[in-house]
Design an enzyme around this catalytic site. Structure first.
Site, PDB file in Angstrom:
ATOM      1  N   ASP A 179      11.023   2.542   6.583  1.00 12.49           N
ATOM      2  CA  ASP A 179      10.462   1.231   6.822  1.00 12.49           C
ATOM      3  C   ASP A 179      11.554   0.505   7.548  1.00 12.49           C
ATOM      4  O   ASP A 179      12.548   0.852   7.323  1.00 12.49           O
ATOM      5  CB  ASP A 179      10.047   0.428   5.473  1.00 12.49           C
ATOM      6  CG  ASP A 179       9.124  -0.811   5.648  1.00 12.49           C
ATOM      7  OD1 ASP A 179       7.828  -0.794   5.301  1.00 12.49           O
ATOM      8  OD2 ASP A 179       9.299  -1.591   6.195  1.00 12.49           O
TER       9      ASP A 179
ATOM     10  N   CYS B 225       1.848   1.468   8.031  1.00 13.26           N
ATOM     11  CA  CYS B 225       2.430   0.426   8.862  1.00 13.26           C
ATOM     12  C   CYS B 225       1.404  -0.396   9.571  1.00 13.26           C
ATOM     13  O   CYS B 225       0.476  -0.153   9.853  1.00 13.26           O
ATOM     14  CB  CYS B 225       3.753   0.718   9.622  1.00 13.26           C
ATOM     15  SG  CYS B 225       3.193   2.327  10.451  1.00 13.26           S
TER      16      CYS B 225
ATOM     17  N   HIS C  77     -13.653   3.802   8.406  1.00 11.70           N
ATOM     18  CA  HIS C  77     -12.687   2.455   7.924  1.00 11.70           C
ATOM     19  C   HIS C  77     -13.401   2.092   6.630  1.00 11.70           C
ATOM     20  O   HIS C  77     -13.860   0.761   6.464  1.00 11.70           O
ATOM     21  CB  HIS C  77     -12.980   1.415   9.254  1.00 11.70           C
ATOM     22  CG  HIS C  77     -11.892   0.494   9.092  1.00 11.70           C
ATOM     23  ND1 HIS C  77     -11.168   0.055  10.305  1.00 11.70           N
ATOM     24  CD2 HIS C  77     -11.155  -0.138   8.152  1.00 11.70           C
ATOM     25  CE1 HIS C  77     -10.469  -0.789  10.022  1.00 11.70           C
ATOM     26  NE2 HIS C  77     -10.131  -0.970   8.589  1.00 11.70           N
TER      27      HIS C  77
ATOM     28  N   SER D  79      -4.264   3.206   8.287  1.00 12.53           N
ATOM     29  CA  SER D  79      -3.513   1.784   8.380  1.00 12.53           C
ATOM     30  C   SER D  79      -4.309   1.154   9.637  1.00 12.53           C
ATOM     31  O   SER D  79      -5.377   0.613   9.650  1.00 12.53           O
ATOM     32  CB  SER D  79      -2.199   2.152   8.796  1.00 12.53           C
ATOM     33  OG  SER D  79      -1.492   0.874   8.782  1.00 12.53           O
ATOM     34  N   ARG D  80      -3.693   1.722  10.882  1.00 14.58           N
ATOM     35  CA  ARG D  80      -4.102   1.128  12.120  1.00 14.58           C
ATOM     36  C   ARG D  80      -4.553   2.227  13.125  1.00 14.58           C
ATOM     37  O   ARG D  80      -3.676   2.986  13.068  1.00 14.58           O
ATOM     38  CB  ARG D  80      -3.151   0.011  12.623  1.00 14.58           C
ATOM     39  CG  ARG D  80      -3.090  -1.367  11.971  1.00 14.58           C
ATOM     40  CD  ARG D  80      -4.452  -2.107  11.831  1.00 14.58           C
ATOM     41  NE  ARG D  80      -4.473  -3.372  11.231  1.00 14.58           N
ATOM     42  CZ  ARG D  80      -4.986  -3.214   9.798  1.00 14.58           C
ATOM     43  NH1 ARG D  80      -5.254  -2.317   9.173  1.00 14.58           N
ATOM     44  NH2 ARG D  80      -4.879  -4.601   9.375  1.00 14.58           N
TER      45      ARG D  80
ATOM     46  N   ILE E 271       0.894  -1.160   0.046  1.00 14.99           N
ATOM     47  CA  ILE E 271       0.021   0.022   0.067  1.00 14.99           C
ATOM     48  C   ILE E 271       0.802   1.255  -0.164  1.00 14.99           C
ATOM     49  O   ILE E 271       0.760   2.098  -0.842  1.00 14.99           O
ATOM     50  CB  ILE E 271      -0.980   0.109   1.105  1.00 14.99           C
ATOM     51  CG1 ILE E 271      -1.908  -1.060   1.179  1.00 14.99           C
ATOM     52  CG2 ILE E 271      -1.807   1.221   1.239  1.00 14.99           C
ATOM     53  CD1 ILE E 271      -2.786  -1.437   2.197  1.00 14.99           C
TER      54      ILE E 271
ATOM     55  N   GLU F 138     -12.267   2.216  17.633  1.00 17.51           N
ATOM     56  CA  GLU F 138     -13.472   2.317  16.718  1.00 17.51           C
ATOM     57  C   GLU F 138     -14.113   1.084  16.858  1.00 17.51           C
ATOM     58  O   GLU F 138     -15.184   0.766  16.149  1.00 17.51           O
ATOM     59  CB  GLU F 138     -12.630   2.080  15.287  1.00 17.51           C
ATOM     60  CG  GLU F 138     -11.696   1.124  14.892  1.00 17.51           C
ATOM     61  CD  GLU F 138     -11.540   1.144  13.304  1.00 17.51           C
ATOM     62  OE1 GLU F 138     -11.076  -0.032  13.038  1.00 17.51           O
ATOM     63  OE2 GLU F 138     -11.163   2.175  12.933  1.00 17.51           O
TER      64      GLU F 138
END
Length: 330
Positions: free
Chosen positions: A174, A205, A295, A233-234, A155, A263
């Site tokens: 990264d 990430c 989301h 992402s998260r 992504i 969430e």
């Protein structure tokens, strides 16, 4: 094989039933999420299929194993909600969908960037009310701006390619730099330098103990004044309270979120008739330079088809005793 799906919506039924015509599994769809209270509903099934907000801790895994479940199939890329050590101890394999459509998430990332920059969501509402004034809608050229991408997986790389097409300078970080990022012209750097130079920072990430609250008071203090922060992402990569302080002092001038740390009780549900109890989330919504989506970055027909296909192929490989290419290791 008999598969019980937890936490499903009508679109899950549609795509899995369509793709399953090629596989012939027995599908059972439940709307309730998986947790300790609902785990007994899996009795008599061979495979349990879950999504990002299902609870798959040690207690739930023991219940599944006792009920005869042989495989846990994630219809998502993330697996931070699964107690993998317990799964190994119970000899319960876990498979996932590592890449369903990097384009879906990358393109949504750009949608957030463009909407925040050019304030299209605010302009839309103004024009509907007959207000054509431009005050407060000024944006900036993306061309020539520096964008920092944290996480250069599939992504992140697609996002970098799109941004290079806009004429942006792209910095990347990264833990495992790749040749692909070099070929794209991504400038690999460390996090302090990325924070200091980036006009826009986009997170791509995974959530690990090392990346939990990666964006916190310390990292925000290192960032460029008036920067834009995007997270598709998260949710737990960001410390919500620290970001609120960053917005208040205008260190962060734009914030785009498709994910949020807490969430679990919000995403994929209609909360319009209820009082949302999360004070941090509601404070974030109070800023006019914050754009939150529910989301939905993954939510394209292409991605849903791929999720169904890869999930059912993972299950078929298990049934046929083939190597599990998408097995999750602790």
């Amino acid at each position: 094989m008999t598969i019980t799906f937890f936490n499903t919506k009508p679109y899950d039924h549609q795509f899995f039933e369509e793709v399953n015509q090629q596989y012939g599994h027995q599908l059972r769809f439940l709307e309730v999420p998986l947790n300790a209270s609902t785990a007994p509903l899996a009795q008599g099934t061979e495979v349990v299929c879950v999504f990002v907000n299902d609870v798959v801790d040690a207690q739930v895994l023991h219940q599944l194993a006792e009920n005869g479940v042989q495989l846990l199939a994630l219809r998502c890329a993330g697996f931070n909600n699964v107690d993998l050590k317990t799964a190994v101890a119970l000899n319960l394999p876990v498979v996932r969908v590592p890449a369903y459509s990097p384009y879906a998430v990358a393109e949504h990332t750009l949608a957030l960037i463009l909407a925040l920059n050019r304030k299209t969501h605010r302009a839309y509402n103004r024009v509907r009310e007959g207000n054509f004034a431009l005050n407060g809608l000024m944006g900036f050229d993306l061309h020539g701006r520096t964008v920092g991408i944290i996480g250069l997986g599939a992504i992140g790389l697609v996002t970098a390619r799109i941004l290079k097409g806009f004429g942006c300078r792209v910095l990347g970080y990264d833990v495992q730099p790749s040749a692909a990022s070099n070929e794209l012209g991504v400038e690999f750097t460390n996090l302090p330098n990325l924070y200091a130079q980036s006009d826009i920072i986009s997170l791509h990430c995974p959530l690990t103990p090392q990346t939990y609250h990666l964006i916190n008071e310390e990292s925000i203090n290192q960032m460029k004044e008036g920067m834009m922060l995007i997270n598709t992402s998260r949710g737990a990569l960001i410390d919500g309270r620290a970001v609120i302080e960053g917005l208040k002092c205008e260190k962060i001038k734009y914030l785009g979120l498709d994910v949020y740390e807490e969430e679990g009780d919000l995403s994929f549900e209609d909360m319009s008739g209820k009082v949302i109890q999360d004070d941090v989330f509601m404070r974030l919504l109070s800023f006019n330079n914050v754009l939150v989506t529910g989301h939905q970055a993954f939510f394209t027909a292409d991605a849903l088809h791929n999720i169904a296909r890869i999930t059912l192929q993972n299950i078929t490989d298990f049934e046929q005793g083939k190597p599990l290419a998408n097995a999750v290791q602790p």
